[in-house]
Design a protein around this motif. Sequence first.
Motif, PDB file in Angstrom:
ATOM      1  N   GLU A   1       0.854  -1.389  -0.024  1.00 15.89           N
ATOM      2  CA  GLU A   1       0.095  -0.195  -0.160  1.00 15.89           C
ATOM      3  C   GLU A   1       0.933   0.661  -0.254  1.00 15.89           C
ATOM      4  O   GLU A   1       0.530   2.182  -0.603  1.00 15.89           O
ATOM      5  CB  GLU A   1      -1.125  -0.225   1.276  1.00 15.89           C
ATOM      6  N   PRO A   2       2.160   1.525   1.060  1.00 15.78           N
ATOM      7  CA  PRO A   2       2.482   3.100   0.740  1.00 15.78           C
ATOM      8  C   PRO A   2       3.121   2.657  -0.772  1.00 15.78           C
ATOM      9  O   PRO A   2       3.661   3.874  -1.711  1.00 15.78           O
ATOM     10  CB  PRO A   2       4.019   2.324   1.591  1.00 15.78           C
ATOM     11  N   GLN A   3       3.813   1.958  -1.230  1.00 16.75           N
ATOM     12  CA  GLN A   3       4.334   2.049  -2.638  1.00 16.75           C
ATOM     13  C   GLN A   3       2.744   2.225  -3.314  1.00 16.75           C
ATOM     14  O   GLN A   3       3.431   3.158  -4.794  1.00 16.75           O
ATOM     15  CB  GLN A   3       5.543   0.681  -3.226  1.00 16.75           C
ATOM     16  N   ARG A   4       2.256   2.306  -3.589  1.00 19.37           N
ATOM     17  CA  ARG A   4       1.260   2.257  -4.185  1.00 19.37           C
ATOM     18  C   ARG A   4       1.277   3.377  -4.090  1.00 19.37           C
ATOM     19  O   ARG A   4       0.497   4.244  -5.468  1.00 19.37           O
ATOM     20  CB  ARG A   4       0.329   0.876  -4.231  1.00 19.37           C
ATOM     21  N   LEU A   5       0.293   4.204  -3.138  1.00 24.16           N
ATOM     22  CA  LEU A   5       0.557   5.563  -2.809  1.00 24.16           C
ATOM     23  C   LEU A   5       1.356   6.006  -3.149  1.00 24.16           C
ATOM     24  O   LEU A   5       1.339   7.345  -3.696  1.00 24.16           O
ATOM     25  CB  LEU A   5      -0.308   5.711  -0.972  1.00 24.16           C
ATOM     26  N   ALA A   6       2.943   5.803  -3.215  1.00 21.69           N
ATOM     27  CA  ALA A   6       3.824   6.975  -4.251  1.00 21.69           C
ATOM     28  C   ALA A   6       3.800   7.211  -4.596  1.00 21.69           C
ATOM     29  O   ALA A   6       4.285   7.773  -5.942  1.00 21.69           O
ATOM     30  CB  ALA A   6       5.124   6.196  -2.818  1.00 21.69           C
ATOM     31  N   GLU A   7       3.160   6.022  -6.307  1.00 21.45           N
ATOM     32  CA  GLU A   7       3.919   5.655  -7.353  1.00 21.45           C
ATOM     33  C   GLU A   7       2.174   6.639  -7.632  1.00 21.45           C
ATOM     34  O   GLU A   7       2.479   7.027  -8.559  1.00 21.45           O
ATOM     35  CB  GLU A   7       3.053   4.421  -7.884  1.00 21.45           C
ATOM     36  N   ALA A   8       1.289   6.055  -7.076  1.00 21.79           N
ATOM     37  CA  ALA A   8       0.154   7.347  -7.345  1.00 21.79           C
ATOM     38  C   ALA A   8      -0.373   8.913  -7.036  1.00 21.79           C
ATOM     39  O   ALA A   8       0.111   9.811  -7.702  1.00 21.79           O
ATOM     40  CB  ALA A   8      -1.950   7.073  -6.864  1.00 21.79           C
ATOM     41  N   LYS A   9       1.322   9.096  -6.481  1.00 18.58           N
ATOM     42  CA  LYS A   9       1.529  10.387  -6.052  1.00 18.58           C
ATOM     43  C   LYS A   9       2.243  11.576  -6.727  1.00 18.58           C
ATOM     44  O   LYS A   9       2.208  12.864  -7.865  1.00 18.58           O
ATOM     45  CB  LYS A   9       2.576  10.774  -4.738  1.00 18.58           C
ATOM     46  N   ALA A  10       3.249  10.115  -7.537  1.00 14.33           N
ATOM     47  CA  ALA A  10       4.295  10.244  -8.420  1.00 14.33           C
ATOM     48  C   ALA A  10       3.677  10.591  -9.493  1.00 14.33           C
ATOM     49  O   ALA A  10       3.665  11.461 -10.730  1.00 14.33           O
ATOM     50  CB  ALA A  10       5.126   9.708  -8.773  1.00 14.33           C
ATOM     51  N   ARG A  11       2.742  10.106 -10.102  1.00 12.97           N
ATOM     52  CA  ARG A  11       1.677  10.148 -10.877  1.00 12.97           C
ATOM     53  C   ARG A  11       0.730  11.394 -11.144  1.00 12.97           C
ATOM     54  O   ARG A  11       1.376  11.843 -12.646  1.00 12.97           O
ATOM     55  CB  ARG A  11       1.001   8.829 -12.063  1.00 12.97           C
ATOM     56  N   ARG A  12       0.776  12.142 -10.184  1.00 19.01           N
ATOM     57  CA  ARG A  12      -0.430  12.339 -10.068  1.00 19.01           C
ATOM     58  C   ARG A  12       0.879  13.538 -10.500  1.00 19.01           C
ATOM     59  O   ARG A  12       0.254  15.420 -10.880  1.00 19.01           O
ATOM     60  CB  ARG A  12      -0.972  13.398  -8.543  1.00 19.01           C
ATOM     61  N   GLU A  13       1.642  13.841 -10.010  1.00 25.84           N
ATOM     62  CA  GLU A  13       2.668  15.279  -9.912  1.00 25.84           C
ATOM     63  C   GLU A  13       3.310  15.357 -11.478  1.00 25.84           C
ATOM     64  O   GLU A  13       3.796  16.494 -11.508  1.00 25.84           O
ATOM     65  CB  GLU A  13       4.351  14.994  -9.066  1.00 25.84           C
ATOM     66  N   GLU A  14       3.231  14.052 -11.830  1.00 30.39           N
ATOM     67  CA  GLU A  14       3.924  14.131 -13.641  1.00 30.39           C
ATOM     68  C   GLU A  14       2.475  15.022 -14.395  1.00 30.39           C
ATOM     69  O   GLU A  14       2.711  15.635 -15.119  1.00 30.39           O
ATOM     70  CB  GLU A  14       4.152  12.668 -14.172  1.00 30.39           C
ATOM     71  N   ARG A  15       1.669  14.701 -13.627  1.00 26.39           N
ATOM     72  CA  ARG A  15       0.324  14.897 -14.624  1.00 26.39           C
ATOM     73  C   ARG A  15       0.508  17.129 -14.374  1.00 26.39           C
ATOM     74  O   ARG A  15       0.281  17.356 -15.910  1.00 26.39           O
ATOM     75  CB  ARG A  15      -0.796  14.141 -13.955  1.00 26.39           C
ATOM     76  N   LYS A  16       0.438  16.863 -13.247  1.00 19.44           N
ATOM     77  CA  LYS A  16       0.438  18.406 -13.108  1.00 19.44           C
ATOM     78  C   LYS A  16       1.834  19.322 -14.037  1.00 19.44           C
ATOM     79  O   LYS A  16       1.382  20.567 -14.649  1.00 19.44           O
ATOM     80  CB  LYS A  16       0.883  19.060 -11.694  1.00 19.44           C
ATOM     81  N   ARG A  17       2.917  18.276 -14.003  1.00 19.72           N
ATOM     82  CA  ARG A  17       4.080  18.930 -14.531  1.00 19.72           C
ATOM     83  C   ARG A  17       2.965  18.898 -16.045  1.00 19.72           C
ATOM     84  O   ARG A  17       4.214  19.997 -17.032  1.00 19.72           O
ATOM     85  CB  ARG A  17       5.006  18.729 -14.254  1.00 19.72           C
ATOM     86  N   SER A  18       2.780  18.072 -16.961  1.00 19.18           N
ATOM     87  CA  SER A  18       2.392  17.909 -18.035  1.00 19.18           C
ATOM     88  C   SER A  18       1.358  19.331 -18.707  1.00 19.18           C
ATOM     89  O   SER A  18       0.882  19.331 -19.640  1.00 19.18           O
ATOM     90  CB  SER A  18       2.018  17.378 -18.771  1.00 19.18           C
TER      91      SER A  18
END
Length: 234
Positions: free
Chosen positions: A215-232
């Motif tokens: 669960e922590p790793q999935r949350l970390a990956e979801a957060k990374a994807r969200r940050e990537e969407r914000k940057r794009s």
Amino acid sequence: MSILVEDCPRCGTQKIAFDVRGANCCGFIEAFNGGKIPEYEVYCVCRECHQTTIYICDSKDRGRDLSKIDWNMAFFQLTDMADIKRTVTPADLDVGEPPEFLPQNINDAFEEGAKCLAIGCFNAAGTMFRLCLDYATKDLLPDSSEEPNQKIRRSLGLRMKWLFDNNRLPEALRDLAECVKDDGNDGAHEGVLDKITAEDLEEFTYLLLERLYTEPQRLAEAKARREERKRSRP
């Protein structure tokens, strides 16, 4: 009757004849050209020990269905018609997969425990699931100069109770942790684990590892994807 000459994995006799009793198409594998190659399980009986071995085979002639052959009336060797790949072993049993993102040592211990459980080795399965919990919970303890004392640190059952009491393990899992008692009281050390207890231990181990690692790793990956969407965003 068709025969196969191989070493018998059941009795150890070398270069013994097997009687081929039948073949069943058990699935398909992808070919390099994108097509599908049928795989067969071929049922063979050793003439020395009269025990069964099942071989995984491919047909040498892709257009010939090995399951349609009357093997009792065949007068050729199995290797004339099929390529022998391997025997069916306990590794082919349907076993529980470990949670994602586990450290390698915990992942390996869980896989070994699941395989032991699948073939009815309940004490061995319990030992491996306890090992998973031992690895995971030791990482949750504070520095050795702090509490808990060495007795609690050495005992998986006492250690887990301390971790629950000090909010270092999810309280929602406390009831399920009943399958892990104090040292020597859960059957793993006494060699008396039954199927139900081993399955309870597998389930608790899976849920705990999922909470700690997946669960922590999935949350970390979801957060990374969200940050990537914000940057794009334009």
